[in-house]
Design an enzyme around this catalytic site. Structure first.
Site, PDB file in Angstrom:
ATOM      1  N   ASP A 188       0.841  -1.208   0.000  1.00 17.67           N
ATOM      2  CA  ASP A 188       0.000   0.000   0.000  1.00 17.67           C
ATOM      3  C   ASP A 188       0.871   1.252   0.000  1.00 17.67           C
ATOM      4  O   ASP A 188       2.102   1.179   0.045  1.00 17.67           O
ATOM      5  CB  ASP A 188      -0.949  -0.001   1.203  1.00 17.67           C
ATOM      6  CG  ASP A 188      -0.185   0.017   2.526  1.00 17.67           C
ATOM      7  OD1 ASP A 188       0.840  -0.691   2.627  1.00 17.67           O
ATOM      8  OD2 ASP A 188      -0.588   0.743   3.451  1.00 17.67           O
ATOM      9  N   HIS A 511       1.717  -8.856  -4.006  1.00 22.09           N
ATOM     10  CA  HIS A 511       0.695  -7.887  -3.588  1.00 22.09           C
ATOM     11  C   HIS A 511       1.424  -6.561  -3.363  1.00 22.09           C
ATOM     12  O   HIS A 511       1.886  -6.266  -2.254  1.00 22.09           O
ATOM     13  CB  HIS A 511       0.014  -8.385  -2.306  1.00 22.09           C
ATOM     14  CG  HIS A 511      -1.098  -7.500  -1.821  1.00 22.09           C
ATOM     15  ND1 HIS A 511      -2.415  -7.687  -2.190  1.00 22.09           N
ATOM     16  CD2 HIS A 511      -1.091  -6.419  -0.995  1.00 22.09           C
ATOM     17  CE1 HIS A 511      -3.168  -6.767  -1.609  1.00 22.09           C
ATOM     18  NE2 HIS A 511      -2.387  -5.972  -0.878  1.00 22.09           N
ATOM     19  N   ASP A 553       1.589 -17.493  -5.441  1.00 22.06           N
ATOM     20  CA  ASP A 553       2.032 -16.278  -6.141  1.00 22.06           C
ATOM     21  C   ASP A 553       0.814 -15.624  -6.772  1.00 22.06           C
ATOM     22  O   ASP A 553       0.572 -15.756  -7.967  1.00 22.06           O
ATOM     23  CB  ASP A 553       3.087 -16.652  -7.191  1.00 22.06           C
ATOM     24  CG  ASP A 553       3.615 -15.422  -7.920  1.00 22.06           C
ATOM     25  OD1 ASP A 553       3.453 -14.295  -7.409  1.00 22.06           O
ATOM     26  OD2 ASP A 553       4.180 -15.599  -9.025  1.00 22.06           O
ATOM     27  N   GLU A 562       2.377 -10.467  -0.053  1.00 25.77           N
ATOM     28  CA  GLU A 562       2.642  -9.030   0.009  1.00 25.77           C
ATOM     29  C   GLU A 562       4.143  -8.821   0.221  1.00 25.77           C
ATOM     30  O   GLU A 562       4.874  -9.750   0.575  1.00 25.77           O
ATOM     31  CB  GLU A 562       1.857  -8.357   1.153  1.00 25.77           C
ATOM     32  CG  GLU A 562       1.939  -6.831   1.099  1.00 25.77           C
ATOM     33  CD  GLU A 562       0.905  -6.103   1.969  1.00 25.77           C
ATOM     34  OE1 GLU A 562       0.110  -6.775   2.640  1.00 25.77           O
ATOM     35  OE2 GLU A 562       0.911  -4.855   1.960  1.00 25.77           O
TER      36      GLU A 562
END
Ligand SMILES: [Ca+2]
Ligand SMILES: [Ca+2]
Length: 588
Positions: A188, A511, A553, A562
């Protein structure tokens, strides 16, 4: 076992059929059942591969042209793997000739290619630090430094709102501060002090523990031409952001700088939603204290290049410490904040209710930097004899490492002898009986190691073993630290090298928003994914729930795939430390 037999039959005949070009051979005959470090091995170091097969027999090291240069016998594991199968180990430590090779076991086929050479981990070790350049907020990444992963600037963070939870007399809710730079935390685009703390400190420690080697590591970042080592330049990008997260009025530190909610999977510049700093907290403030105290100690050596920085860091550390002493129990509780304030904040909470370890770490860094042992006066430095491998919420060992490596005496800190003894006995417990487990690594000793971010557990175990080596000069600790690096780079139940771009079978769909949104097939390189984790907190089914095989994956799988700055840092430490210490690993 049935699955293994089918593969065995298929691969048994393949070597006889080889006639085509080398790359086609590789493609046709590579066995998924041989697990080894996909990068390679130091010439004189321990070299092991694991063959997922119950058949004993011969194995061969061959050149990539399939000339046999070494032969050995497969040895069955003393214990089964976590799936319940006996496996074979191939030990080719006695083969030391540099070159590019494959391992061939007739019952399963050929391994991925690997190298034997000095400095074999130099590229992956540097990439693990360069990864932070790709994580930079508030700057464009031009092609000159970022290659095909170039991107425009995102999140300048020069206009950041004081969230109502963070309101103070001088800074009313909705007022604006500037808080630029820093690294994105993970997949993020938010910036969290708690997680920045352990990350920044681990990278600073890498420099502090191996300064001569780290001065040679070139990262090709915009600051590379200057006179301080590249790793410190990269750390500065985050350190300067961290400094802006302190309220100058009282010394307290905001828990995070964040959007109200997670962004879509889009490039950083596409996100225009408001950014906030939220409530100050004890954990954030103590982690900040520790990092600034450590940074002051290190940047003190660069007075001409960075005038005033060491003093600024120490002042910031001392002000933060004072705030934490006055506010020793200010936990960040996102759910409670959301009951009281708007907008609701739903990004990563990094909540922690126990600050015993944060106080130990912060006080230890201040003692090491100032020489004043009074910081530890009211701290229970050894609340128990445990030596928990560091995580973002448990940082006690970061303090212990610092006291030990800065040669703090037992006159200043009486517990130091006990701490040193505990550290070595913890390392001894870690390596005891390792060779009987299927993969012969500390990481694969226990299923308890396979939680969220398990790869960082493996890397942090390696760091603990390196501290034991530094204290004792006993090579056994280094051998097992290296085995955990082998684990991360392919000698594991998933069959992956967990570092993007480094190895033959590596994550292609981490991710990680930029990797997902940039239109480039290859993910941003040098990123360590979280790895095997049967918890599936994301609801994405992994192909196997066997703890060390529970990896997928898949871009959606944030519980296994992530990436995160606090996972990359121990990889950077472990891989670069191994490069710095490789002469000790070579038997000669
Ligand atoms: Ca804690
Ligand atoms: Ca991509």
């Amino acid at each position: 076992m049935k699955k293994y037999l089918l593969h065995s039959i298929k691969f048994l005949f393949v070597p006889l059929l080889i006639t085509g070009n080398a790359s086609a051979q590789q493609k046709d005959t590579t066995s998924k059942l041989i697990r080894l470090n996909q990068i390679g091995f130091y010439p004189g170091a321990v070299k092991k591969a694991i063959v997922l097969n119950d058949k004993e027999g011969d194995f061969f090291i061959q050149t990539v042209q399939k000339q046999t240069v070494f032969a050995g016998k497969l040895k069955p594991s003393l214990k089964p793997n976590f799936a319940g199968h006996i496996v074979q180990s191939a030990d080719f430590s006695a083969f030391t000739k540099p070159g590019r090779y494959v391992l061939y076991a007739p019952s399963v086929g050929y391994s991925y290619p690997f190298e034997i050479k000095a400095s074999v981990h130099t590229p992956v070790a540097a990439a693990a630090i360069k990864a932070y350049y790709f994580m930079r907020s508030g700057t464009a990444l031009p092609e000159k430094y970022a290659g095909k992963w170039r991107r425009v600037e995102g999140h300048p963070d020069t206009v950041v709102l004081i969230h109502p939870s963070a309101e103070s007399e001088g800074r009313k809710a909705g007022s604006i501060i500037s808080s630029p730079r820093g690294w994105y935390d993970a997949g993020d685009y938010n910036k969290y002090i708690v997680n920045s703390g352990i990350t920044t400190s681990t990278l600073l420690s890498l420099y502090e523990d191996f300064p001569a080697y780290m001065k040679t590591v070139r990262l090709n970042i915009p600051e590379s031409s200057k006179k301080i080592p590249d790793v410190l330049d990269e750390v500065l990008w985050n350190l300067r952001w961290m400094l802006t997260m302190q309220d100058p009025a009282d010394g307290g530190v905001y828990h995070k700088l964040t959007n109200a909610a997670f962004d879509k999977f889009e490039m950083p510049d596409k996100d225009k939603s408001p950014r906030y700093v939220v409530q100050k907290g004890t954990a954030a403030t103590l982690d900040f204290t520790a990092v600034m105290a450590q940074a002051s100690r290190i940047f003190r050596h660069y007075p001409k290049e960075l005038p005033g920085l060491a003093d600024s860091c120490l002042n910031a550390a001392q002000k933060a410490w004072e705030w934490a002493v006055k506010n020793p129990q200010s936990a960040y509780r996102q759910e409670e904040i959301n009951k009281k304030f708007e907008p609701k904040i739903t990004t990563g909470a990094y909540g922690d209710n126990n600050f015993t370890d944060e106080f130990i770490w912060a006080a230890s860094e201040l003692v090491a930097t100032t020489g004043n042992a009074d910081y530890l006066k009211n701290i229970n430095l050894v609340p128990d004899n445990r030596m928990p491998v560091p995580t973002w919420s448990q940082v006690r060992l970061l303090g212990y490492y610092t006291l030990i490596k800065n040669n703090v005496t037992d006159k200043a800190v009486p517990a130091i002898s006990e701490i040193t003894k505990n550290l070595i006995s913890t390392a001894d417990d870690m390596i005891s009986g390792v060779d009987s487990n299927a993969y012969q690594t500390v990481m694969t000793k226990s299923i308890r190691h396979f939680g969220w971010g398990s790869t960082s557990e493996a890397a942090n175990e390696g760091i603990l073993l390196i501290q034991a080596y530094k204290l004792t000069h006993s090579k056994k600790y280094l051998n097992y630290a290296l085995a955990n690096l082998d684990y991360l780079l392919g000698r594991n139940g998933s069959g992956y090298s967990f570092v993007t771009g480094y190895g033959t079978k590596t994550p292609m769909h981490p991710h990680h928003r930029p990797s997902a949104a940039d239109g480039i097939v290859d993910p941003v390189p040098g990123l360590l994914v979280g790895g095997s984790n049967p918890g599936m907190q994301d609801g994405i089914q992994v192909p196997s729930k066997v703890p060390d095989e529970a990896y997928i994956d898949d871009e959606r799988a944030y519980a296994a795939n992530e990436i995160a700055i606090n996972w990359n840092a121990p990889l950077a430490y472990l891989a670069n430390a191994m490069e710095a210490l490789q002469h000790e690993l070579d038997n000669h």
